[in-house]
Scaffold this active site. Structure first.
Site, short mmCIF file in Angstrom:
data_model
loop_
_atom_site.label_atom_id
_atom_site.label_comp_id
_atom_site.label_asym_id
_atom_site.label_seq_id
_atom_site.Cartn_x
_atom_site.Cartn_y
_atom_site.Cartn_z
N SER A 183 41.52 64.27 87.85
CA SER A 183 40.10 64.62 87.89
C SER A 183 39.52 64.18 89.24
O SER A 183 40.01 64.59 90.28
CB SER A 183 39.37 64.01 86.70
OG SER A 183 38.09 64.59 86.54
N GLU A 298 40.83 72.65 80.27
CA GLU A 298 39.96 71.68 80.92
C GLU A 298 38.67 71.45 80.12
O GLU A 298 38.69 70.80 79.10
CB GLU A 298 39.65 72.13 82.36
CG GLU A 298 40.88 72.16 83.27
CD GLU A 298 41.44 70.79 83.64
OE1 GLU A 298 40.88 69.76 83.24
OE2 GLU A 298 42.47 70.75 84.35
N HIS A 354 40.64 68.79 79.29
CA HIS A 354 40.63 67.78 80.33
C HIS A 354 41.12 66.43 79.78
O HIS A 354 40.64 65.98 78.74
CB HIS A 354 39.20 67.64 80.87
CG HIS A 354 39.09 67.04 82.23
ND1 HIS A 354 39.68 67.58 83.34
CD2 HIS A 354 38.40 65.94 82.68
CE1 HIS A 354 39.37 66.87 84.41
NE2 HIS A 354 38.61 65.86 84.02
#
Length: 436
Positions: A183, A298, A354
């Site tokens: 990230s 994600e 994510h």
């Protein structure tokens, strides 16, 4: 059963613990605490310890306030001033490759002390892991008069210098350093790779769900003006330094909107990032092999195949598109670029969202918080395969699938599908969507 273990390093004597054949040294300061006159200043290297340093407890974290009340990753906040620290997990061996890990958290939060970043499986497989803490939010990425920009990145550069000087004492090879992150951490990996300042500090790079993120300096100044007004202080070094980091972090999280979440982060135009990462990648880091990828969904849980094909999702525009763009920028790179896509859908979170790939990369499916995020029976064989690929790459191996150059049909390792399809995933160079 554990016992103390002592290392004599250039930084001084460091005392850690050995547990089940793994040595841990937690919270070792690599820089002076960024407090008082050192706040909003370039990091200052920590001098050698005058006394043995007790590295048996987690180090302080820059995070004082988590990104939200509930986060996918367990992200403990640890009080203290010495937030610029590293934690080393190492096998009882010498000359091992080194993985330097940069946590995520939107440049605002996150914790290197997360149990999802436990390096025990890497130590089992002969890799030394170093988890790095750096400044976050206003303290790490403010744009202010008389303040160096990109302080968070400057912290990481100094941490890499510490690793190069000291890691041999912990069993690592200073000439085999892989910098990796997820990230915001993955974005900073790409930033470091694109920076002239990163040259020679690491030999390989891995970016998980990183993206090509930078924030315009004018936008940062505008946001800090609004933050100062909200807190009743001038948006200056002195004004913001009068506020405790916790107050600033709460203020940032309260002030940012759902439509404007990237309010602070790396800025372009200084000696660290003279040009945007997408441009810098075509010039710098060409001799550094890069592995990068994203999850299938994600921030688009319960992913719709039609929306994925159209490339209109947040996943595609912010994360997956960065993969072919990066590969295209590095098309002439001698070292090569390899792509992956994580497609295993978590039954607990409704997709390959994510962060769900992290316990697989670290092979820590038994870590706290994993059942809540991945369900009761995440596939151990998938973790074994992903982790083995990463260990091989960190150790100097060449990925078994082909290089990517940013074109339709680029090969990509696909995790979470039948083995027969595993090396035939394709990235659309426009949207980054999976074309399979």
């Amino acid at each position: 059963m554990s016992s103390t273990v002592t290392v004599q390093a250039p930084a001084g004597t460091v005392v850690g613990r050995r547990q089940q054949g793994v040595r841990r040294f937690l919270g070792i300061p690599y820089a002076e605490a960024p407090t008082g006159p050192r706040r909003f200043a370039a990091p200052v290297p920590r001098g050698p310890f005058a006394q043995p340093y007790d590295a048996t407890l987690p180090g302080a974290t820059a995070q004082r306030v988590p990104l939200s009340a509930v986060t996918t990753i367990p992200e403990p906040s640890v009080p203290g001033d010495d937030i610029l620290n590293v934690s080393v997990t190492a096998p009882d061996a010498v000359g091992c490759p080194v993985l330097v890990w940069i946590h995520g958290g939107g440049f605002l939060a996150g914790s290197p002390a997360s149990p999802w970043y436990d390096g025990r499986a890497f130590a089992r497989d002969g890799v030394v892991t170093v988890a790095v803490g750096h400044r976050l939010g206003v303290d790490g990425f403010a744009v202010l008069d008389d303040v160096p920009t990109n302080l968070g990145l400057r912290d990481l550069l100094l941490a890499l210098d510490w690793v190069r000087r000291n890691i041999a004492a912990f069993g690592g090879d200073p000439d085999r350093i892989t910098v990796a992150g997820q990230s915001a951490g993955g974005a900073m990996v790409l930033g470091l790779l694109s920076s002239p300042a990163g040259r020679g500090r690491f030999q390989r790079a891995v970016s998980l769900s990183g993206g090509l993120f930078e924030v315009e300096a004018a936008r940062v100044r505008d946001f800090l003006a609004r933050l100062g007004e909200r807190l009743g202080v001038p948006p200056t070094r002195a004004g913001l330094a009068a506020c405790a980091p916790e107050l600033l972090q709460r203020g940032v999280l309260d002030l940012r909107s759902d439509d404007d979440v990237l309010v602070l982060g790396p800025v372009v135009g200084d000696d660290i990032l003279p040009v945007p990462p997408a441009e810098g990648l075509a010039v710098h880091g060409q001799d550094v092999p890069l592995l990068l990828g994203a999850t299938g969904d994600e921030f688009d849980g319960h992913g719709d195949r039609r929306a994925r094909a159209a490339g209109t999702r947040i996943t595609d525009t912010l994360f997956r598109s960065a993969c072919p763009r990066t590969a295209a920028a590095r098309r002439e790179a001698s070292a090569g670029t390899w792509l992956y896509s994580f497609e295993w859908p978590s039954p607990a979170l409704g997709g390959a969202v994510h962060c769900v790939d992290l316990p697989f990369f670290f092979d820590v499916l038994d870590a706290p918080g994993v059942p809540e995020a991945l369900g009761p029976n995440p596939p151990a064989e998938l973790a074994a395969r992903m982790h083995a690929d990463l260990v091989d790459f960190v150790g100097g191996g060449t990925p078994a699938w082909g290089r990517a150059v940013g074109r339709l049909g680029d090969p990509a390792r696909t995790y979470g599908r039948p083995l027969a399809a595993d090396t035939r995933g394709e990235y659309d160079p426009v949207t980054g969507g999976d074309a399979c």
